[in-house]
Design a protein around this motif. Structure first.
Motif, PDB file in Angstrom:
ATOM      1  N   LEU A 118      -3.290   7.133  -7.907  1.00 36.06           N
ATOM      2  CA  LEU A 118      -3.581   8.661  -7.977  1.00 36.06           C
ATOM      3  C   LEU A 118      -3.870   8.918  -6.376  1.00 36.06           C
ATOM      4  O   LEU A 118      -3.525   9.854  -5.911  1.00 36.06           O
ATOM      5  CB  LEU A 118      -4.283   9.068  -8.972  1.00 36.06           C
ATOM      6  CG  LEU A 118      -4.844  10.650  -8.928  1.00 36.06           C
ATOM      7  CD1 LEU A 118      -3.561  11.359  -9.473  1.00 36.06           C
ATOM      8  CD2 LEU A 118      -6.075  10.936  -9.746  1.00 36.06           C
ATOM      9  N   HIS A 119      -4.815   8.279  -5.966  1.00 31.66           N
ATOM     10  CA  HIS A 119      -5.223   8.387  -4.861  1.00 31.66           C
ATOM     11  C   HIS A 119      -4.362   7.841  -3.849  1.00 31.66           C
ATOM     12  O   HIS A 119      -4.447   8.665  -2.574  1.00 31.66           O
ATOM     13  CB  HIS A 119      -6.624   7.743  -4.363  1.00 31.66           C
ATOM     14  CG  HIS A 119      -7.338   7.882  -3.040  1.00 31.66           C
ATOM     15  ND1 HIS A 119      -7.832   9.146  -2.691  1.00 31.66           N
ATOM     16  CD2 HIS A 119      -7.203   7.125  -1.747  1.00 31.66           C
ATOM     17  CE1 HIS A 119      -8.472   9.279  -1.634  1.00 31.66           C
ATOM     18  NE2 HIS A 119      -7.960   7.998  -0.966  1.00 31.66           N
ATOM     19  N   HIS A 120      -3.332   7.252  -3.903  1.00 28.76           N
ATOM     20  CA  HIS A 120      -2.557   6.948  -3.038  1.00 28.76           C
ATOM     21  C   HIS A 120      -1.097   7.619  -2.992  1.00 28.76           C
ATOM     22  O   HIS A 120      -0.149   7.386  -2.324  1.00 28.76           O
ATOM     23  CB  HIS A 120      -1.899   5.311  -3.123  1.00 28.76           C
ATOM     24  CG  HIS A 120      -2.886   4.601  -2.274  1.00 28.76           C
ATOM     25  ND1 HIS A 120      -2.949   4.403  -1.062  1.00 28.76           N
ATOM     26  CD2 HIS A 120      -4.099   3.939  -2.750  1.00 28.76           C
ATOM     27  CE1 HIS A 120      -4.033   3.723  -0.507  1.00 28.76           C
ATOM     28  NE2 HIS A 120      -4.721   3.352  -1.774  1.00 28.76           N
ATOM     29  N   GLY A 173     -11.819   9.809   7.336  1.00 29.97           N
ATOM     30  CA  GLY A 173     -10.625   9.053   6.916  1.00 29.97           C
ATOM     31  C   GLY A 173      -9.443   9.767   6.330  1.00 29.97           C
ATOM     32  O   GLY A 173      -8.387   9.395   6.147  1.00 29.97           O
ATOM     33  N   HIS A 174      -9.929  11.142   5.705  1.00 27.77           N
ATOM     34  CA  HIS A 174      -8.695  11.904   5.174  1.00 27.77           C
ATOM     35  C   HIS A 174      -8.604  13.112   6.110  1.00 27.77           C
ATOM     36  O   HIS A 174      -7.820  14.147   5.425  1.00 27.77           O
ATOM     37  CB  HIS A 174      -9.133  12.320   3.709  1.00 27.77           C
ATOM     38  CG  HIS A 174      -9.465  11.014   3.025  1.00 27.77           C
ATOM     39  ND1 HIS A 174     -10.432  10.786   2.794  1.00 27.77           N
ATOM     40  CD2 HIS A 174      -8.453  10.364   2.089  1.00 27.77           C
ATOM     41  CE1 HIS A 174     -10.296   9.516   2.177  1.00 27.77           C
ATOM     42  NE2 HIS A 174      -9.023   9.375   1.681  1.00 27.77           N
ATOM     43  N   LEU A 175      -8.731  13.115   7.287  1.00 30.04           N
ATOM     44  CA  LEU A 175      -8.704  14.378   8.281  1.00 30.04           C
ATOM     45  C   LEU A 175      -7.019  14.395   8.624  1.00 30.04           C
ATOM     46  O   LEU A 175      -6.800  15.718   8.785  1.00 30.04           O
ATOM     47  CB  LEU A 175      -9.521  14.119   9.448  1.00 30.04           C
ATOM     48  CG  LEU A 175     -10.311  15.094  10.113  1.00 30.04           C
ATOM     49  CD1 LEU A 175     -10.950  15.971   9.334  1.00 30.04           C
ATOM     50  CD2 LEU A 175     -10.969  14.615  11.268  1.00 30.04           C
ATOM     51  N   PHE A 196      -7.504   4.458  11.016  1.00 27.13           N
ATOM     52  CA  PHE A 196      -8.082   3.383  10.014  1.00 27.13           C
ATOM     53  C   PHE A 196      -7.624   3.453   8.615  1.00 27.13           C
ATOM     54  O   PHE A 196      -6.747   2.877   8.019  1.00 27.13           O
ATOM     55  CB  PHE A 196      -9.364   2.832  10.173  1.00 27.13           C
ATOM     56  CG  PHE A 196      -9.767   1.666   9.390  1.00 27.13           C
ATOM     57  CD1 PHE A 196      -9.460   0.346   9.615  1.00 27.13           C
ATOM     58  CD2 PHE A 196     -10.463   1.826   8.322  1.00 27.13           C
ATOM     59  CE1 PHE A 196      -9.575  -0.639   8.951  1.00 27.13           C
ATOM     60  CE2 PHE A 196     -10.838   0.824   7.269  1.00 27.13           C
ATOM     61  CZ  PHE A 196     -10.535  -0.549   7.691  1.00 27.13           C
ATOM     62  N   HIS A 197      -8.233   4.666   8.186  1.00 29.12           N
ATOM     63  CA  HIS A 197      -7.958   4.790   6.529  1.00 29.12           C
ATOM     64  C   HIS A 197      -6.438   5.610   6.467  1.00 29.12           C
ATOM     65  O   HIS A 197      -5.957   5.434   5.510  1.00 29.12           O
ATOM     66  CB  HIS A 197      -8.979   5.919   6.060  1.00 29.12           C
ATOM     67  CG  HIS A 197      -8.819   5.866   4.626  1.00 29.12           C
ATOM     68  ND1 HIS A 197      -9.284   4.753   3.771  1.00 29.12           N
ATOM     69  CD2 HIS A 197      -8.748   6.850   3.825  1.00 29.12           C
ATOM     70  CE1 HIS A 197      -9.125   5.183   2.460  1.00 29.12           C
ATOM     71  NE2 HIS A 197      -8.669   6.414   2.454  1.00 29.12           N
ATOM     72  N   HIS A 198      -5.978   6.319   7.446  1.00 26.89           N
ATOM     73  CA  HIS A 198      -4.654   6.977   7.354  1.00 26.89           C
ATOM     74  C   HIS A 198      -3.723   5.898   7.106  1.00 26.89           C
ATOM     75  O   HIS A 198      -2.768   5.633   6.309  1.00 26.89           O
ATOM     76  CB  HIS A 198      -4.403   7.653   8.597  1.00 26.89           C
ATOM     77  CG  HIS A 198      -3.056   8.493   8.241  1.00 26.89           C
ATOM     78  ND1 HIS A 198      -3.324   9.978   8.037  1.00 26.89           N
ATOM     79  CD2 HIS A 198      -2.013   8.557   8.412  1.00 26.89           C
ATOM     80  CE1 HIS A 198      -2.278  10.680   8.077  1.00 26.89           C
ATOM     81  NE2 HIS A 198      -1.334   9.544   8.131  1.00 26.89           N
ATOM     82  N   HIS A 200      -4.064   2.933   5.965  1.00 29.40           N
ATOM     83  CA  HIS A 200      -4.276   2.315   4.426  1.00 29.40           C
ATOM     84  C   HIS A 200      -3.383   3.213   3.484  1.00 29.40           C
ATOM     85  O   HIS A 200      -2.698   2.558   2.775  1.00 29.40           O
ATOM     86  CB  HIS A 200      -5.694   2.227   4.087  1.00 29.40           C
ATOM     87  CG  HIS A 200      -5.886   1.876   2.575  1.00 29.40           C
ATOM     88  ND1 HIS A 200      -5.569   0.638   2.247  1.00 29.40           N
ATOM     89  CD2 HIS A 200      -6.097   2.591   1.525  1.00 29.40           C
ATOM     90  CE1 HIS A 200      -5.665   0.583   0.863  1.00 29.40           C
ATOM     91  NE2 HIS A 200      -6.212   1.700   0.575  1.00 29.40           N
ATOM     92  N   HIS A 201      -3.376   4.468   3.707  1.00 29.42           N
ATOM     93  CA  HIS A 201      -2.643   5.401   2.723  1.00 29.42           C
ATOM     94  C   HIS A 201      -1.016   5.110   3.188  1.00 29.42           C
ATOM     95  O   HIS A 201      -0.440   5.264   2.340  1.00 29.42           O
ATOM     96  CB  HIS A 201      -2.786   6.766   2.989  1.00 29.42           C
ATOM     97  CG  HIS A 201      -4.045   7.216   2.142  1.00 29.42           C
ATOM     98  ND1 HIS A 201      -3.778   7.764   1.062  1.00 29.42           N
ATOM     99  CD2 HIS A 201      -5.354   7.191   2.547  1.00 29.42           C
ATOM    100  CE1 HIS A 201      -5.142   8.047   0.691  1.00 29.42           C
ATOM    101  NE2 HIS A 201      -6.114   7.629   1.440  1.00 29.42           N
ATOM    102  N   GLN A 202      -0.804   4.703   4.536  1.00 26.69           N
ATOM    103  CA  GLN A 202       0.690   4.460   4.965  1.00 26.69           C
ATOM    104  C   GLN A 202       1.144   2.852   4.410  1.00 26.69           C
ATOM    105  O   GLN A 202       2.211   2.870   4.121  1.00 26.69           O
ATOM    106  CB  GLN A 202       0.755   4.643   6.206  1.00 26.69           C
ATOM    107  CG  GLN A 202       0.187   6.048   6.772  1.00 26.69           C
ATOM    108  CD  GLN A 202       1.477   7.007   7.271  1.00 26.69           C
ATOM    109  OE1 GLN A 202       2.206   6.341   7.823  1.00 26.69           O
ATOM    110  NE2 GLN A 202       1.382   7.958   6.948  1.00 26.69           N
TER     111      GLN A 202
HETATM  112 ZN   LIG Z   1      -8.064   7.634   0.836  1.00 30.60          ZN
END
Ligand SMILES: [Zn+2]
Ligand SMILES: [Zn+2]
Length: 223
Positions: A118-120, A173-175, A196-198, A200-202
């Motif tokens: 869901l988060h992804h 992280g979600h900017l 870094f977190h972007h 991870h979503h990619q």
């Molecule tokens: Zn995230």
């Protein structure tokens, strides 16, 4: 601080629920208002719905923490002392490692499809995605947080500082954009930056850390 805690310890449960709910809503509003400087455009109805559910669960977690403190299961010190600094860093690195392990666990098991996917759904995350989490995931992070507070007596100011820093990293992280200079020599590359977190979503096989990239570097999942 002692007076505030004394007041909280005698306040009826209904008022505590209300205070903690308002606190969580204000934190969410702060994230979305600051985030709106970087991300323009409306959020979907389902994102708002999940955000509301996350706020309710975080209120339950906050209340549970207060209840555990009232029943002497969680202990805190209120001294304005040197202990603030080591306690803050202990919380920072302990939670960073435990959340990294929790994050890997929900990626590498059946929990990915059932819970974390869901988060992804956000390939290009936006600020509200910090709160677009499956209820099981929010409860999992909440339990982890409360479990960390039980065995050791942390300083209340260290806890407060850590919670602020936690929200700042979540927002960063979600900017959706990178506000920091990230060169080869940049000191920031060891932290959980927006990039870094972007990433991870990619690419869901890398960058499982939250505040630092240390654990990903050690476990070979850094990208
Ligand atoms: Zn995230
Ligand atoms: Zn993930």
């Amino acid at each position: 601080m002692d007076r505030i805690l004394n007041y909280l310890s005698i306040l009826p449960a209904g008022y505590l629920w209300l205070i903690f709910f308002v606190e969580n809503v204000l934190i969410t509003a702060g994230v979305l208002i600051i985030g709106s400087m970087f991300h323009k455009g409306p959020y979907t109805k389902s994102a708002w719905r999940m955000c509301a559910i996350t706020n309710v669960i975080n209120t339950v977690v906050t209340y549970a923490g207060c209840w555990l403190w009232q029943h002497h299961i969680i202990h805190i010190t209120t001294n304005n002392s040197w202990k603030i600094i080591p306690d803050f860093w202990l919380l920072f690195f302990e939670m960073d490692l435990l959340m990294f392990l929790f994050h890997i666990a929900i990626h590498k098991t059946f929990l990915y499809k059932a819970v974390h996917q869901l988060h992804h759904e956000a390939i290009d995350p936006t600020p509200i995605d910090l709160f677009v989490l499956h209820p099981v995931e929010t409860i999992g992070f909440g339990c982890l947080w409360l479990l960390v507070l039980i065995p050791y007596t942390f300083n209340i100011y260290a806890i407060a500082l850590y919670l602020v820093v936690n929200v700042i990293f979540g927002l960063i992280g979600h900017l959706g954009v990178e506000p920091l200079p990230l060169g080869e020599r940049s000191f920031f590359k060891y932290f959980g930056t927006s990039t870094f977190h972007h990433n991870h979503h990619q690419d869901i096989h890398h960058n499982f850390g939250f505040y630092t990239s240390i654990w990903d570097r050690i476990f070979g999942t850094y990208k």
